[in-house]
Design an enzyme around this catalytic site. Structure first.
Site, PDB file in Angstrom:
ATOM      1  N   ALA A 275       0.776  -1.196  -0.124  1.00 32.69           N
ATOM      2  CA  ALA A 275       0.019  -0.116   0.154  1.00 32.69           C
ATOM      3  C   ALA A 275       0.560   1.384  -0.020  1.00 32.69           C
ATOM      4  O   ALA A 275       0.390   2.238  -0.565  1.00 32.69           O
ATOM      5  CB  ALA A 275      -1.149   0.042   1.128  1.00 32.69           C
ATOM      6  N   PRO A 277       3.203   4.385  -0.783  1.00 35.66           N
ATOM      7  CA  PRO A 277       3.214   5.566   0.197  1.00 35.66           C
ATOM      8  C   PRO A 277       1.831   5.921   0.596  1.00 35.66           C
ATOM      9  O   PRO A 277       1.555   6.657   1.582  1.00 35.66           O
ATOM     10  CB  PRO A 277       3.671   6.710  -0.269  1.00 35.66           C
ATOM     11  CG  PRO A 277       3.616   6.279  -2.143  1.00 35.66           C
ATOM     12  CD  PRO A 277       3.565   5.118  -2.228  1.00 35.66           C
ATOM     13  N   GLY A 278       0.661   5.373  -0.171  1.00 35.46           N
ATOM     14  CA  GLY A 278      -0.639   5.461   0.312  1.00 35.46           C
ATOM     15  C   GLY A 278      -1.795   6.488  -0.363  1.00 35.46           C
ATOM     16  O   GLY A 278      -2.674   6.703   0.085  1.00 35.46           O
ATOM     17  N   GLY A 279      -1.235   6.817  -1.861  1.00 37.80           N
ATOM     18  CA  GLY A 279      -2.212   7.560  -2.570  1.00 37.80           C
ATOM     19  C   GLY A 279      -3.483   6.954  -2.825  1.00 37.80           C
ATOM     20  O   GLY A 279      -4.643   7.219  -2.544  1.00 37.80           O
ATOM     21  N   ASP A 295       1.746  -3.497   4.029  1.00 37.28           N
ATOM     22  CA  ASP A 295       3.073  -3.360   3.402  1.00 37.28           C
ATOM     23  C   ASP A 295       4.113  -3.953   3.958  1.00 37.28           C
ATOM     24  O   ASP A 295       3.977  -4.043   5.243  1.00 37.28           O
ATOM     25  CB  ASP A 295       3.265  -1.752   3.278  1.00 37.28           C
ATOM     26  CG  ASP A 295       4.221  -1.489   2.040  1.00 37.28           C
ATOM     27  OD1 ASP A 295       4.159  -1.218   0.973  1.00 37.28           O
ATOM     28  OD2 ASP A 295       5.649  -1.671   2.406  1.00 37.28           O
ATOM     29  N   CYS A 390       2.669   0.137 -12.050  1.00 28.15           N
ATOM     30  CA  CYS A 390       3.278   1.409 -12.822  1.00 28.15           C
ATOM     31  C   CYS A 390       4.220   1.021 -13.642  1.00 28.15           C
ATOM     32  O   CYS A 390       5.613   1.651 -13.698  1.00 28.15           O
ATOM     33  CB  CYS A 390       3.600   2.359 -11.857  1.00 28.15           C
ATOM     34  SG  CYS A 390       4.981   2.079 -10.578  1.00 28.15           S
TER      35      CYS A 390
END
Length: 457
Positions: A275, A277-279, A295, A390
């Site tokens: 998860a 950094p949490g965006g 995480d 990504c």
């Protein structure tokens, strides 16, 4: 699994050379950082965080260091070709610290608009300070030649191709074709704008963020497909309206897509695996989901907690390897933003193309396959799984889903409608998955893959 950074100091470089007071300190820090990344394969953000000298600099100087290093990583192929051609004996390249000092000097001269005297003189001083005095004449001669001839030489270069490692160019050309690959590598050449996700009332925040500020013209704020807001790069993120009160967070427009594929999550039990950094965690929590963020890194989870505290959002967190951890009971939805090569984020993190290899992609693909099986096992019958990376590499995206569906007859694809993405038609594949590329929209966006699956039994 890389969102645009949530570190407010990492947002958007201010640009321009540092003030005259300490011109060498910032350049010396930049030299340390590019050597850590290019010589020792340390990710730039990690090297930056560990560098005490950078933390001691003024904010403007830190911005310059970031911009200078990013420019070297982004334009490395061009810089090396120009330096090689400017040597008195072309074909006999310099190596080690001298090569890196020349890269920094040439980047300032040719891409950052630093006055020639400042770029050349500080590079010579840096060579002396770093024990390279016998080469100070070479540094002076090469950079003075580039200050005279560089603009013409740049115009003759194929920038996109020169700056792209061969293995990436060939892989993208095979996956997307020559035209789309050209668009990708051209998008990588520009400093990206700042994308943000707003908790509520995007129109209000578009107005507030674009409002005229003292001594500055009105900032142009774009509404992107899917609802993200886009601002021009430049200046500390923490000084923008709404940051302190947690009205929005920094997140690339493409990175905001996967969490939206769940639809209405209010009241649902959702796992966000890998998860930090949490965006995406913030998106799910803001939409009313009961989120457990998992995480393997406690340090990264701590940053996630800090980010969500600023936003006033509460989630449960678990420090564990998602490949070995299980929830107490199956859940309604799972988001797996899997560890990947991050080649889709090169426009924001240009060091990625200097660090990653084909072997890394193959190794990560094996990790992703294991995580997908585990994620599917965590779902209730009827539950939704969204898998995202990504990465621009098909091995980490499309091929993972093809393999998973062949292995798991209890899973079925739920095709994405372009209307769910705000009409971003070019981002939906023939199979109904999401595939964004950096050249897809003006101003660029990260390269992402996302697929939505339902567990039927």
């Amino acid at each position: 699994m890389t969102d645009q950074s949530h570190n407010p100091d990492a947002g958007t470089p201010a640009g321009g050379p540092p003030p005259d007071g300490e011109p060498l300190a910032a350049r010396a820090a930049a030299l340390d950082l590019i050597q850590a990344t290019l010589r020792r394969n340390v990710p730039f953000d990690d090297a930056l965080e560990a560098h005490r000298g950078v933390r001691a600099l003024e904010p403007r100087d830190r911005g310059f260091v970031r911009l200078l290093c990013a420019t070297v990583f982004r334009r490395l192929g061009q810089l090396d070709a120009l330096i090689l051609g400017a040597l008195a004996k072309p074909g006999q390249p310099v190596k080690g610290p001298v090569q890196d000092i020349l890269r920094l000097g040439a980047a300032q001269l040719l891409f950052l608009g630093t006055p020639a005297h400042a770029a050349v003189d500080t590079s010579v001083e840096l060579a002396v300070a770093r024990g390279q005095t016998p080469y100070k004449g070479l540094v002076n001669a090469v950079l003075r030649r580039l200050s005279r001839e560089g603009a013409g030489l740049l115009a003759a270069q194929d920038a996109g191709r020169l700056n792209t490692p061969d293995w990436l160019w060939l892989a993208w050309r095979q996956a997307y074709g020559t035209g789309a690959t050209r668009a990708i590598v051209e998008a990588h050449l520009a400093e990206p704008p700042l994308d943000i996700t707003v908790r509520a009332d995007a129109d209000l925040w578009a107005e507030r963020l674009g409002a005229e500020r003292a001594g500055a013209e009105r900032v142009k704020v774009e509404r992107l497909p899917g609802g993200s807001l886009r601002l021009p790069a430049g200046g500390p993120v923490t000084e923008l309206p709404g940051f302190a009160e947690g009205a929005w967070w920094v997140q690339d427009a493409a990175a905001a897509i996967p969490a939206r594929l769940f639809g209405d999550v209010a009241g649902l039990e959702v796992l966000d695996l890998c998860a930090a950094p949490g965006g995406k965690t913030a998106q799910l929590a803001a939409a009313g989901a009961r989120v457990t963020a998992v995480d393997r890194s406690e340090k990264r989870l701590e940053r996630l907690r800090e980010n969500l505290a600023r936003l006033g959002l509460e989630v449960d967190t678990v420090a564990a390897d998602a490949a070995a951890w299980s929830p107490d009971a199956p859940v309604d939805a799972v988001l797996l933003d899997a560890p990947c090569s991050a080649t889709g984020t090169i426009r924001r993190h240009p060091d990625v193309q200097r660090l990653k290899t084909e072997e890394d992609v193959a190794k990560l693909a094996r990790v992703q396959a294991r995580l997908l099986i585990r994620a599917a096992d965590m779902l209730k019958p009827g539950g939704l799984l969204v898998y995202a990376t990504c990465s621009l590499q098909p091995e980490e995206g499309e091929r993972q889903i093809e393999t998973l569906l062949a292995r798991r007859p209890d899973l079925t694809r739920v095709p994405v409608d372009p209307a769910e993405l705000g009409g971003l038609t070019g981002a939906v594949t023939a199979a109904g998955d999401v595939r964004t590329t950096p050249g897809l929209i003006p101003g660029g966006m990260d390269g992402f893959f996302a697929a939505r699956l339902r567990r039927t039994g």
